[in-house]
Design an enzyme around this catalytic site. Structure first.
Site, PDB file in Angstrom:
ATOM      1  N   GLU A  17      60.777  64.783 -20.202  1.00 26.34           N
ATOM      2  CA  GLU A  17      60.848  63.814 -21.309  1.00 26.34           C
ATOM      3  C   GLU A  17      62.184  63.913 -22.030  1.00 26.34           C
ATOM      4  OE1 GLU A  17      57.302  62.865 -23.356  1.00 26.34           O
ATOM      5  OE2 GLU A  17      58.184  63.400 -25.280  1.00 26.34           O
ATOM      6  N   HIS A  77      58.042  54.851 -23.550  1.00 21.19           N
ATOM      7  CA  HIS A  77      57.022  54.952 -24.599  1.00 21.19           C
ATOM      8  C   HIS A  77      57.116  53.701 -25.479  1.00 21.19           C
ATOM      9  CE1 HIS A  77      56.552  59.630 -24.636  1.00 21.19           C
ATOM     10  NE2 HIS A  77      56.878  59.197 -23.435  1.00 21.19           N
ATOM     11  N   ALA A 125      45.783  52.474 -30.706  1.00 22.46           N
ATOM     12  CA  ALA A 125      46.493  52.282 -29.431  1.00 22.46           C
ATOM     13  C   ALA A 125      45.713  51.379 -28.476  1.00 22.46           C
ATOM     14  CB  ALA A 125      46.745  53.642 -28.786  1.00 22.46           C
TER      15      ALA A 125
HETATM   16  P1  FAD Z   1      45.091  56.399 -31.090  1.00 25.18           P
HETATM   17  O1  FAD Z   1      44.696  56.595 -29.655  1.00 25.18           O
HETATM   18  O2  FAD Z   1      45.049  55.044 -31.638  1.00 25.18           O
HETATM   19  O3  FAD Z   1      44.355  57.454 -31.967  1.00 25.18           O
HETATM   20  C1  FAD Z   1      44.746  57.716 -33.313  1.00 25.18           C
HETATM   21  C2  FAD Z   1      43.564  58.250 -34.103  1.00 25.18           C
HETATM   22  O4  FAD Z   1      42.602  57.199 -34.295  1.00 25.18           O
HETATM   23  C3  FAD Z   1      42.786  59.375 -33.402  1.00 25.18           C
HETATM   24  O5  FAD Z   1      42.325  60.255 -34.391  1.00 25.18           O
HETATM   25  C4  FAD Z   1      41.627  58.654 -32.734  1.00 25.18           C
HETATM   26  O6  FAD Z   1      40.501  59.496 -32.543  1.00 25.18           O
HETATM   27  C5  FAD Z   1      41.346  57.547 -33.742  1.00 25.18           C
HETATM   28  N1  FAD Z   1      40.818  56.319 -33.119  1.00 25.18           N
HETATM   29  C6  FAD Z   1      41.252  55.748 -31.987  1.00 25.18           C
HETATM   30  N2  FAD Z   1      40.553  54.623 -31.734  1.00 25.18           N
HETATM   31  C7  FAD Z   1      39.660  54.495 -32.755  1.00 25.18           C
HETATM   32  C8  FAD Z   1      38.671  53.533 -33.073  1.00 25.18           C
HETATM   33  N3  FAD Z   1      38.445  52.484 -32.274  1.00 25.18           N
HETATM   34  N4  FAD Z   1      37.943  53.696 -34.217  1.00 25.18           N
HETATM   35  C9  FAD Z   1      38.171  54.766 -35.030  1.00 25.18           C
HETATM   36  N5  FAD Z   1      39.100  55.714 -34.777  1.00 25.18           N
HETATM   37  C10 FAD Z   1      39.843  55.583 -33.644  1.00 25.18           C
HETATM   38  N6  FAD Z   1      54.949  59.054 -31.417  1.00 25.18           N
HETATM   39  C11 FAD Z   1      56.048  58.272 -31.518  1.00 25.18           C
HETATM   40  O7  FAD Z   1      56.332  57.762 -32.619  1.00 25.18           O
HETATM   41  N7  FAD Z   1      56.840  58.004 -30.432  1.00 25.18           N
HETATM   42  C12 FAD Z   1      56.575  58.509 -29.202  1.00 25.18           C
HETATM   43  O8  FAD Z   1      57.316  58.252 -28.235  1.00 25.18           O
HETATM   44  C13 FAD Z   1      55.425  59.356 -29.054  1.00 25.18           C
HETATM   45  N8  FAD Z   1      55.103  59.888 -27.844  1.00 25.18           N
HETATM   46  C14 FAD Z   1      53.963  60.650 -27.729  1.00 25.18           C
HETATM   47  C15 FAD Z   1      53.625  61.155 -26.454  1.00 25.18           C
HETATM   48  C16 FAD Z   1      52.497  61.950 -26.308  1.00 25.18           C
HETATM   49  C17 FAD Z   1      52.125  62.469 -24.925  1.00 25.18           C
HETATM   50  C18 FAD Z   1      51.686  62.264 -27.448  1.00 25.18           C
HETATM   51  C19 FAD Z   1      50.487  63.163 -27.283  1.00 25.18           C
HETATM   52  C20 FAD Z   1      52.017  61.760 -28.698  1.00 25.18           C
HETATM   53  C21 FAD Z   1      53.142  60.941 -28.854  1.00 25.18           C
HETATM   54  N9  FAD Z   1      53.490  60.390 -30.097  1.00 25.18           N
HETATM   55  C22 FAD Z   1      54.614  59.599 -30.214  1.00 25.18           C
HETATM   56  C23 FAD Z   1      52.692  60.692 -31.299  1.00 25.18           C
HETATM   57  C24 FAD Z   1      51.563  59.636 -31.540  1.00 25.18           C
HETATM   58  O9  FAD Z   1      52.132  58.389 -31.849  1.00 25.18           O
HETATM   59  C25 FAD Z   1      50.701  60.135 -32.697  1.00 25.18           C
HETATM   60  O10 FAD Z   1      50.022  61.307 -32.329  1.00 25.18           O
HETATM   61  C26 FAD Z   1      49.747  59.121 -33.332  1.00 25.18           C
HETATM   62  O11 FAD Z   1      49.267  59.678 -34.561  1.00 25.18           O
HETATM   63  C27 FAD Z   1      48.535  58.770 -32.495  1.00 25.18           C
HETATM   64  O12 FAD Z   1      48.853  57.956 -31.451  1.00 25.18           O
HETATM   65  P2  FAD Z   1      47.751  57.597 -30.320  1.00 25.18           P
HETATM   66  O13 FAD Z   1      48.353  56.610 -29.422  1.00 25.18           O
HETATM   67  O14 FAD Z   1      47.176  58.826 -29.741  1.00 25.18           O
HETATM   68  O15 FAD Z   1      46.665  56.868 -31.255  1.00 25.18           O
END
Ligand code: FAD
Length: 289
Positions: A17, A77, A125
């Site tokens: 990465e 990303h 997401a």
């Molecule tokens: P989601 O999957 O949307 O989850 C976020 C929270 O909401 C979780 O607690 C989940 O349980 C909850 N949730 C999900 N769906 C629902 C629903 N339907 N109802 C209620 N609650 C729900 N950040 C950056 O800014 N740039 C990057 O390039 C980046 N790369 C990353 C790469 C990896 C491998 C990882 C692990 C993280 C990365 N992040 C990055 C950080 C990430 O953006 C944060 O961790 C963010 O807070 C959550 O993103 P997510 O896509 O997992 O969110």
């Protein structure tokens, strides 16, 4: 090439990465780091995304440059929570125009200075994943959290949301960093039990900066095992020693994963080709086995 097509072949796949520069001034040095990492022939290089400003533009440009010039597949990303749907759709169109086939679809961290969510903004997401699917033929990755996402009350609740996210059209998952492989094995057991069957790429972070890691572990809720803490305490003030110890610790984690048939591994190499090279060198015979 779509990353999902390589993840089921039983071979070992190591990916790295990089993160884009905050300003255009740093662009060439990041591209140069990417070139050196690409020379190690990883299965792909992912490029992180920062909300807004020059960083988001640079993610697409760097991912495209890696794919077109260095002969290595790239993964762009994309975060959504700080942008309007129209702006995110524009970025997806740019990704498509550049011929990038792989997107890691993320919500991003909730902006502190704004009401959340604003009208016509994304909340999770899974909504982004649905939009990406409707806008093109992409391989879609998403994030997962072996120790639970910080906003989730329980790991169980987080896994229920993860299942919902995967069902929206996720091809593979990449994990948040972790420093104790038993946490990953336990997580894999739990998600498989819930019917999440897509490949999971463990995210391994070779620690090179002790202060930075303590801060980001506090923020993300990542557990620092005693063995790891001792290394940071002993070598944290000596950058060269910390880097060597961090690479050794990460190598050890990777070897254990491979020994347990976890074949697809993502390394948070953080624009440090020397760290990526040291890890590949440490695994040179193992990767041939
Ligand atoms: P989601 O999957 O949307 O989850 C976020 C929270 O909401 C979780 O607690 C989940 O349980 C909850 N949730 C999900 N769906 C629902 C629903 N339907 N109802 C209620 N609650 C729900 N950040 C950056 O800014 N740039 C990057 O390039 C980046 N790369 C990353 C790469 C990896 C491998 C990882 C692990 C993280 C990365 N992040 C990055 C950080 C990430 O953006 C944060 O961790 C963010 O807070 C959550 O993103 P997510 O896509 O997992 O969110």
């Amino acid at each position: 090439m779509k990353i999902r097509d390589t993840l089921h072949d039983g071979k070992v796949h190591i990916s790295f990465e990089i993160f884009p520069p905050k300003t255009d001034a740093g662009y060439n040095s990041v591209v140069s780091a990417a070139e050196k990492i690409a020379a190690l022939k990883p299965s792909f290089i992912s490029v992180t995304y920062g909300a807004g400003g020059g960083t988001s533009k640079n993610t697409v440009n760097i991912a495209s440059h890696i794919k077109d010039n260095f002969g290595v597949e790239s993964l762009a990303h994309l975060t959504c929570v700080s942008s309007t749907k129209e702006d995110v759709h524009k970025v997806i169109e740019q990704i498509k125009e550049k011929g990038i086939e792989n997107i890691l679809a993320l919500r991003g961290d909730i902006p502190k200075d704004k009401d959340f969510p604003l009208p016509n903004h994304y909340k999770y997401a899974c909504e982004l994943i649905e939009d990406i699917k409707s806008l093109g033929d992409f391989c879609i990755g998403a994030a997962c959290y072996p120790e639970g996402h910080v906003e989730s009350e329980t790991k169980k609740e987080d896994i229920i949301h993860l299942k919902n996210k995967v069902d929206c059209g996720v091809d593979f998952l990449t994990t948040q960093m972790f420093f104790d492989n038993t946490i990953l094995y336990n997580f894999l057991y739990r998600i498989r039990e819930q019917g999440i069957t897509v490949p999971v790429l463990p995210g391994i972070m070779p620690i090179t900066n002790a202060k930075q890691i303590k801060r980001s572990c506090e923020l993300s809720g990542t557990v620092l095992p005693e063995r790891f803490r001792a290394i940071v305490d002993r070598f944290g003030d000596n950058p060269a020693a910390m880097q060597q110890a961090g690479i050794a610790y990460a190598t050890d984690q990777i070897i254990d994963l491979l020994a347990n048939d976890v074949n697809n591994i993502h390394v948070y190499s953080m624009n440090k080709p020397e760290v990526a090279a040291a890890i590949m060198n440490n695994l040179s015979e193992i990767l041939k086995a």
